[in-house]
Design a protein around this motif. Structure first.
Motif, PDB file in Angstrom:
ATOM      1  N   LYS A 102       3.650   2.413  -7.911  1.00 30.95           N
ATOM      2  CA  LYS A 102       3.046   1.489  -6.993  1.00 30.95           C
ATOM      3  C   LYS A 102       2.243  -0.153  -7.469  1.00 30.95           C
ATOM      4  O   LYS A 102       2.608  -0.090  -8.659  1.00 30.95           O
ATOM      5  CB  LYS A 102       2.368   2.038  -6.467  1.00 30.95           C
ATOM      6  CG  LYS A 102       1.511   0.960  -4.411  1.00 30.95           C
ATOM      7  CD  LYS A 102       0.305   1.921  -3.735  1.00 30.95           C
ATOM      8  CE  LYS A 102       0.442   0.832  -2.275  1.00 30.95           C
ATOM      9  NZ  LYS A 102      -0.789   1.192  -1.840  1.00 30.95           N
ATOM     10  N   VAL A 114       1.353  -4.006  -7.248  1.00 29.56           N
ATOM     11  CA  VAL A 114       0.394  -5.233  -6.458  1.00 29.56           C
ATOM     12  C   VAL A 114       0.240  -6.109  -7.788  1.00 29.56           C
ATOM     13  O   VAL A 114       0.289  -6.339  -9.031  1.00 29.56           O
ATOM     14  CB  VAL A 114      -0.891  -4.370  -6.334  1.00 29.56           C
ATOM     15  CG1 VAL A 114      -1.118  -3.719  -7.959  1.00 29.56           C
ATOM     16  CG2 VAL A 114      -1.315  -5.342  -5.198  1.00 29.56           C
ATOM     17  N   ASP A 150       4.981  -4.105  -3.743  1.00 28.62           N
ATOM     18  CA  ASP A 150       5.003  -3.812  -2.211  1.00 28.62           C
ATOM     19  C   ASP A 150       3.259  -4.501  -2.266  1.00 28.62           C
ATOM     20  O   ASP A 150       3.706  -4.464  -0.992  1.00 28.62           O
ATOM     21  CB  ASP A 150       3.841  -2.212  -3.031  1.00 28.62           C
ATOM     22  CG  ASP A 150       5.299  -0.936  -3.551  1.00 28.62           C
ATOM     23  OD1 ASP A 150       6.344  -1.215  -3.369  1.00 28.62           O
ATOM     24  OD2 ASP A 150       5.738  -0.677  -4.781  1.00 28.62           O
ATOM     25  N   THR A 151       2.356  -5.031  -3.044  1.00 27.97           N
ATOM     26  CA  THR A 151       1.350  -5.936  -2.144  1.00 27.97           C
ATOM     27  C   THR A 151       0.775  -6.796  -2.595  1.00 27.97           C
ATOM     28  O   THR A 151       0.330  -6.558  -3.903  1.00 27.97           O
ATOM     29  CB  THR A 151      -0.103  -3.955  -2.779  1.00 27.97           C
ATOM     30  OG1 THR A 151       0.477  -2.966  -1.408  1.00 27.97           O
ATOM     31  CG2 THR A 151      -0.567  -4.453  -2.000  1.00 27.97           C
ATOM     32  N   GLU A 153       4.397 -10.560   5.215  1.00 35.28           N
ATOM     33  CA  GLU A 153       4.900  -9.232   5.535  1.00 35.28           C
ATOM     34  C   GLU A 153       6.697  -9.647   5.614  1.00 35.28           C
ATOM     35  O   GLU A 153       6.982  -8.180   5.950  1.00 35.28           O
ATOM     36  CB  GLU A 153       4.129  -9.578   6.039  1.00 35.28           C
ATOM     37  CG  GLU A 153       2.637  -8.533   6.704  1.00 35.28           C
ATOM     38  CD  GLU A 153       1.753  -7.964   7.953  1.00 35.28           C
ATOM     39  OE1 GLU A 153       2.186  -8.774   8.970  1.00 35.28           O
ATOM     40  OE2 GLU A 153       0.649  -8.115   7.627  1.00 35.28           O
ATOM     41  N   ASN A 166       2.921  -5.410   1.535  1.00 40.98           N
ATOM     42  CA  ASN A 166       1.307  -5.216   2.213  1.00 40.98           C
ATOM     43  C   ASN A 166       0.281  -6.504   1.811  1.00 40.98           C
ATOM     44  O   ASN A 166      -0.005  -6.716   0.320  1.00 40.98           O
ATOM     45  CB  ASN A 166       1.140  -3.986   2.062  1.00 40.98           C
ATOM     46  CG  ASN A 166      -0.173  -3.587   2.201  1.00 40.98           C
ATOM     47  OD1 ASN A 166      -0.975  -3.719   3.110  1.00 40.98           O
ATOM     48  ND2 ASN A 166      -0.761  -3.174   0.901  1.00 40.98           N
ATOM     49  N   THR A 167       0.011  -6.874   2.518  1.00 45.22           N
ATOM     50  CA  THR A 167      -1.288  -8.201   2.065  1.00 45.22           C
ATOM     51  C   THR A 167      -2.287  -7.931   2.574  1.00 45.22           C
ATOM     52  O   THR A 167      -3.226  -7.416   3.427  1.00 45.22           O
ATOM     53  CB  THR A 167      -0.887  -9.323   3.141  1.00 45.22           C
ATOM     54  OG1 THR A 167       0.708  -9.660   3.130  1.00 45.22           O
ATOM     55  CG2 THR A 167      -1.709 -10.641   2.912  1.00 45.22           C
ATOM     56  N   ILE A 168      -3.444  -7.282   1.282  1.00 46.27           N
ATOM     57  CA  ILE A 168      -4.530  -7.327   1.171  1.00 46.27           C
ATOM     58  C   ILE A 168      -5.355  -8.716   1.409  1.00 46.27           C
ATOM     59  O   ILE A 168      -5.822  -9.926   0.047  1.00 46.27           O
ATOM     60  CB  ILE A 168      -5.849  -6.912  -0.214  1.00 46.27           C
ATOM     61  CG1 ILE A 168      -4.120  -5.384   0.104  1.00 46.27           C
ATOM     62  CG2 ILE A 168      -6.669  -6.860  -0.337  1.00 46.27           C
ATOM     63  CD1 ILE A 168      -4.479  -4.164  -0.679  1.00 46.27           C
ATOM     64  N   LEU A 187      -6.067   1.351  -4.533  1.00 45.57           N
ATOM     65  CA  LEU A 187      -4.762   1.440  -4.330  1.00 45.57           C
ATOM     66  C   LEU A 187      -3.859   2.242  -5.057  1.00 45.57           C
ATOM     67  O   LEU A 187      -2.547   2.589  -5.022  1.00 45.57           O
ATOM     68  CB  LEU A 187      -4.220  -0.126  -4.818  1.00 45.57           C
ATOM     69  CG  LEU A 187      -4.603  -1.468  -3.535  1.00 45.57           C
ATOM     70  CD1 LEU A 187      -3.615  -2.806  -4.389  1.00 45.57           C
ATOM     71  CD2 LEU A 187      -3.649  -1.356  -2.109  1.00 45.57           C
TER      72      LEU A 187
END
Length: 320
Positions: free
Chosen positions: A214, A216, A250-251, A283, A288-290, A316
């Motif tokens: 993943k 980020v 991804d994020t 998006e 994926n937005t944190i 995560l």
């Protein structure tokens, strides 16, 4: 029954932001690898690079210090910068130690391993390349600016950055760490001069794109004159994708806490302002937005809250 192995986390970057974040991450039970830029050509690092023909040790030194588990006095000694008015002026002792170990071992990467043992480093620290590389920027007017330290001061808009020589080999351990990672973290740090120089090393960028981990991206808190003037969060991601020729994040982690006016006034002198984020736009890019309060202040300098960001990142990590 055997304990599950610790999750493998790779973080890619350089500059102060990377060191700040690592101080938070090292407190968690993870197998941590930092891949660090070697494109710096200014200050003590630049002088050692030119005089000894080794990769610049400055960013590596800061990461080793951040991940070290030694007495505070030893870390202070390693980070000590000479202010004498002779050939030692401006040199950090840690830079000189890494340079000396490179001479003794005959290899920069090996020197970092030995220095890691001396400092009882938690995790692995790997240079993005085991040789000196030069960062170049092609500006919007097609002019070329060469040298990491010169690029932000060209007063022109960056179109793209690239490295020479073209044939740069990353360490096998670097590729293996990316391939085996559960989570890959990009940033924080200067977009064009700390983040992209790592991803532009042949094989590293390709491996990040195809890695099963993943991925980020930690977005910068403030824009940076000479690099990301007026950039939104989406602009940061788009610049990375344009260089990588793949969409792999991804994020994205962005800050929602308003920056106090008094701090903004200080940064206005550097033509820097808070990075604006548009969730809909992010998006639409498949991210994926944190959004969280992830900022802290040290003597009016904005920093990511290392403990808070580390906790978010650890959550995560995909469950095995």
């Amino acid at each position: 029954m055997m304990n599950d192995p610790q999750p493998k986390v790779v973080i890619i970057g350089g500059g102060t932001g990377l060191s700040v974040l690592l101080r938070g991450l090292k407190r968690h039970p993870i197998d941590l690898t930092a891949i660090v830029t070697v494109a710096d050509d200014g200050g003590s690092s630049g002088r050692l690079r030119n005089e000894l023909n080794i990769p610049p040790p400055g960013d590596i030194r800061n990461v080793l210090a951040a991940l070290s588990d030694v007495e505070p006095l030893v870390e202070s000694l390693f980070q000590h910068r000479f202010s004498t008015e002779n050939e030692l002026y401006g040199h950090a002792l840690g830079n000189l130690m890494i340079a000396a170990l490179s001479s003794i071992t005959g290899d920069f990467g090996h020197a970092i391993q030995e220095m890691s043992r001396v400092l009882n480093v938690r995790g692995k620290v790997l240079p993005a390349a085991n040789e000196s590389v030069i960062l170049h920027a092609e500006m919007d007017d097609q002019s070329i600016v060469s040298g990491e330290s010169k690029i932000p001061y060209s007063e022109k808009k960056i179109h793209r950055v690239f490295l020479t020589p073209e044939e740069i080999k990353p360490l096998p351990e670097t590729i293996r760490a990316i391939q085996e990672a559960d989570l890959i973290i990009i940033g924080p740090g200067s977009l064009y001069t700390s983040i992209l120089p790592n991803l532009l090393v042949p094989e590293i960028g390709e491996e990040v794109c195809t890695a099963k981990a993943k991925k980020v991206y930690i977005c910068n808190l403030m824009t940076q004159a000479g690099e990301t003037l007026d950039f939104t969060a989406a602009d940061h991601v788009r610049a990375i994708y344009d260089h990588m020729k793949c969409s792999f994040i991804d994020t994205i982690l962005v800050n929602k806490e308003p920056i106090p006016d008094r701090i903004q006034e200080i940064y206005k002198e550097e033509m820097a302002k808070p990075v604006v984020y548009d969730v809909t736009k992010l998006e639409s890019m498949g991210l994926n937005t944190i959004i969280d309060d992830i900022v802290t202040y040290e003597d009016s300098i904005i920093r990511h809250d290392t403990a808070k960001v580390a906790e978010i990142l650890v959550r995560l990590i995909p469950k095995r």
